[in-house]
Scaffold this active site. Structure first.
Site, mmCIF file in Angstrom:
data_model
loop_
_atom_site.group_PDB
_atom_site.id
_atom_site.type_symbol
_atom_site.label_atom_id
_atom_site.label_comp_id
_atom_site.label_asym_id
_atom_site.label_seq_id
_atom_site.Cartn_x
_atom_site.Cartn_y
_atom_site.Cartn_z
ATOM 1 N N ASN A 35 0.883 -1.180 0.000
ATOM 2 C CA ASN A 35 0.000 0.000 0.000
ATOM 3 C C ASN A 35 0.914 1.221 0.000
ATOM 4 O O ASN A 35 1.488 1.574 1.029
ATOM 5 C CB ASN A 35 -0.890 -0.020 1.252
ATOM 6 C CG ASN A 35 -1.668 1.273 1.408
ATOM 7 O OD1 ASN A 35 -1.802 2.063 0.467
ATOM 8 N ND2 ASN A 35 -2.188 1.495 2.613
ATOM 9 N N LYS B 56 0.168 4.242 -0.280
ATOM 10 C CA LYS B 56 -0.475 5.446 0.277
ATOM 11 C C LYS B 56 -0.226 6.633 -0.669
ATOM 12 O O LYS B 56 -0.128 6.444 -1.882
ATOM 13 C CB LYS B 56 0.024 5.728 1.692
ATOM 14 C CG LYS B 56 -0.021 4.482 2.575
ATOM 15 C CD LYS B 56 0.109 4.791 4.032
ATOM 16 C CE LYS B 56 0.293 3.504 4.812
ATOM 17 N NZ LYS B 56 0.057 3.636 6.217
ATOM 18 N N HIS C 139 -9.592 1.025 4.754
ATOM 19 C CA HIS C 139 -8.298 1.237 5.412
ATOM 20 C C HIS C 139 -8.512 2.176 6.606
ATOM 21 O O HIS C 139 -9.317 3.111 6.537
ATOM 22 C CB HIS C 139 -7.286 1.836 4.432
ATOM 23 C CG HIS C 139 -5.897 1.832 4.988
ATOM 24 N ND1 HIS C 139 -5.463 2.793 5.871
ATOM 25 C CD2 HIS C 139 -4.860 0.970 4.826
ATOM 26 C CE1 HIS C 139 -4.205 2.516 6.217
ATOM 27 N NE2 HIS C 139 -3.817 1.425 5.589
ATOM 28 N N GLU D 42 -6.926 4.582 7.733
ATOM 29 C CA GLU D 42 -6.742 6.017 7.464
ATOM 30 C C GLU D 42 -8.001 6.596 6.817
ATOM 31 O O GLU D 42 -8.368 7.748 7.065
ATOM 32 C CB GLU D 42 -5.495 6.223 6.588
ATOM 33 C CG GLU D 42 -4.228 6.027 7.416
ATOM 34 C CD GLU D 42 -3.018 5.519 6.643
ATOM 35 O OE1 GLU D 42 -2.989 5.632 5.416
ATOM 36 O OE2 GLU D 42 -2.101 4.998 7.295
ATOM 37 N N GLU E 294 -5.596 -5.184 10.531
ATOM 38 C CA GLU E 294 -4.582 -4.150 10.737
ATOM 39 C C GLU E 294 -4.885 -3.404 12.037
ATOM 40 O O GLU E 294 -5.701 -2.469 12.046
ATOM 41 C CB GLU E 294 -4.621 -3.148 9.578
ATOM 42 C CG GLU E 294 -4.321 -3.760 8.237
ATOM 43 C CD GLU E 294 -3.706 -2.729 7.302
ATOM 44 O OE1 GLU E 294 -2.537 -2.895 6.942
ATOM 45 O OE2 GLU E 294 -4.381 -1.740 6.966
ATOM 46 N N GLY F 7 2.116 2.180 10.701
ATOM 47 C CA GLY F 7 3.021 3.309 10.535
ATOM 48 C C GLY F 7 3.676 3.764 11.817
ATOM 49 O O GLY F 7 4.276 4.839 11.879
ATOM 50 N N SER G 262 3.227 -2.251 10.394
ATOM 51 C CA SER G 262 4.679 -2.221 10.588
ATOM 52 C C SER G 262 5.349 -3.569 10.301
ATOM 53 O O SER G 262 6.290 -3.952 11.005
ATOM 54 C CB SER G 262 5.025 -1.723 11.990
ATOM 55 O OG SER G 262 4.551 -0.395 12.156
HETATM 56 C C1 PEP Z 1 -0.891 0.066 5.951
HETATM 57 O O1 PEP Z 1 -0.913 1.222 5.583
HETATM 58 O O2 PEP Z 1 -1.810 -0.695 5.602
HETATM 59 C C2 PEP Z 1 0.218 -0.403 6.782
HETATM 60 C C3 PEP Z 1 0.162 -1.610 7.283
HETATM 61 O O3 PEP Z 1 1.257 0.489 6.973
HETATM 62 P P1 PEP Z 1 2.669 0.169 7.685
HETATM 63 O O4 PEP Z 1 3.168 -1.129 7.111
HETATM 64 O O5 PEP Z 1 3.529 1.330 7.330
HETATM 65 O O6 PEP Z 1 2.402 0.049 9.146
#
Ligand code: PEP
Length: 252
Positions: A9, A11, A95, A97, A167, A173, A212
């Site tokens: 992803n 972003k 997601h 976000e 998630e 992040g 992460s």
């Molecule tokens: C994500 O944006 O779905 C995500 C898992 O980000 P990160 O791996 O940076 O935590």
């Protein structure tokens, strides 16, 4: 046996140049990884150029969202048919976000999920709890509610053509990863909840972990029984890191 899947992803990152180089490097590095599926969810504006680049490649192209409507006066939205027109196979929906920063509700996420499916895209449904919800012992309730909102609209059979990404919001992040045991506990809960409705679908649906994931923790996460791969944010912007995660999935 479920096939593993790793989805990047990106972003809101990159440029035409960096997108082209990143895709080229991933394609080159992924050639030897034949046991895992790999996808990249790129910013909308780069979808046409990445589609062009991937013409005869097995890398899956995806979007980071999809409209909840078929077509019409919905300024700023992009329909499933438009994404399909540019060879997209995947669409992230829900997601964290989008939920937290843009107020996307469970019902809107369910409508986006339904439109993705109707338009022939595979939705990657993102669900997960905040830190506060985890500390209050509400993780299972939150995840169940997010899943139920979608299954009430689209039905459990829809999961035959979808992917779930667990998630935990506190791990996205932040550099904080759920331990393999913490993640497995929620993945098993999700699969058991689906099994109550349809055992065959529960056995088949890929449930990805996101939050992460890096080259150095991917292997232990992917070794867990109900973790079928990852949704990768930050580490998907670097080809070597992303490919190391894909290699861990390929070997799991
Ligand atoms: C994500 O944006 O779905 C995500 C898992 O980000 P990160 O791996 O940076 O935590």
């Amino acid at each position: 046996m479920r096939q593993s899947l790793v989805v990047g992803n990106w972003k809101m990152n990159g440029s035409r140049d960096t997108a082209e180089r990143l895709v080229a490097d991933i394609v080159a590095g992924a050639k030897s990884l034949d046991k895992t599926e790999i996808g990249v969810c790129v910013p909308f504006v780069y979808i046409p150029q990445v589609a062009q680049q991937l013409q005869s490649e097995s890398l899956l192209l995806g979007s980071q969202n999809v409209a909840d409507q078929v077509s019409g006066a919905f300024t700023g939205e992009t329909s499933a048919a438009m994404l399909k027109d540019f060879s997209c196979a995947l669409a992230l929906v829900g997601h964290s976000e989008r939920r937290a920063l843009y107020g996307e509700s469970d019902s809107l996420v369910a409508a986006r999920y339904a439109q993705a499916l109707a338009g022939g895209l595979k939705p990657v449904l993102c669900i997960g709890e905040t830190l506060e919800e985890r500390e209050q012992g509400k993780t299972f309730d939150v995840v169940a509610a997010q899943l139920t909102a979608v299954l009430d609209t689209a039905g459990v059979a829809s999961l035959a053509d979808a992917v779930i990404a667990y998630e935990p919001v506190w791990a996205i992040g932040t550099g904080k990863t759920a331990s393999p045991e913490q993640a497995q506990e929620v993945h098993a809960f999700i699969r058991q909840s689906i099994a109550k409705l349809d055992q065959a679908i529960a056995d088949k649906v890929q449930i990805l972990y996101g939050g992460s994931v890096k080259a150095d923790n991917a292997e232990t996460l992917f070794a867990m029984a109900d973790i079928d791969g990852g949704l990768i944010g930050g580490a998907s912007l670097d080809a070597d890191s992303f490919l190391a995660i894909c290699t861990a999935a390929n070997n799991s």
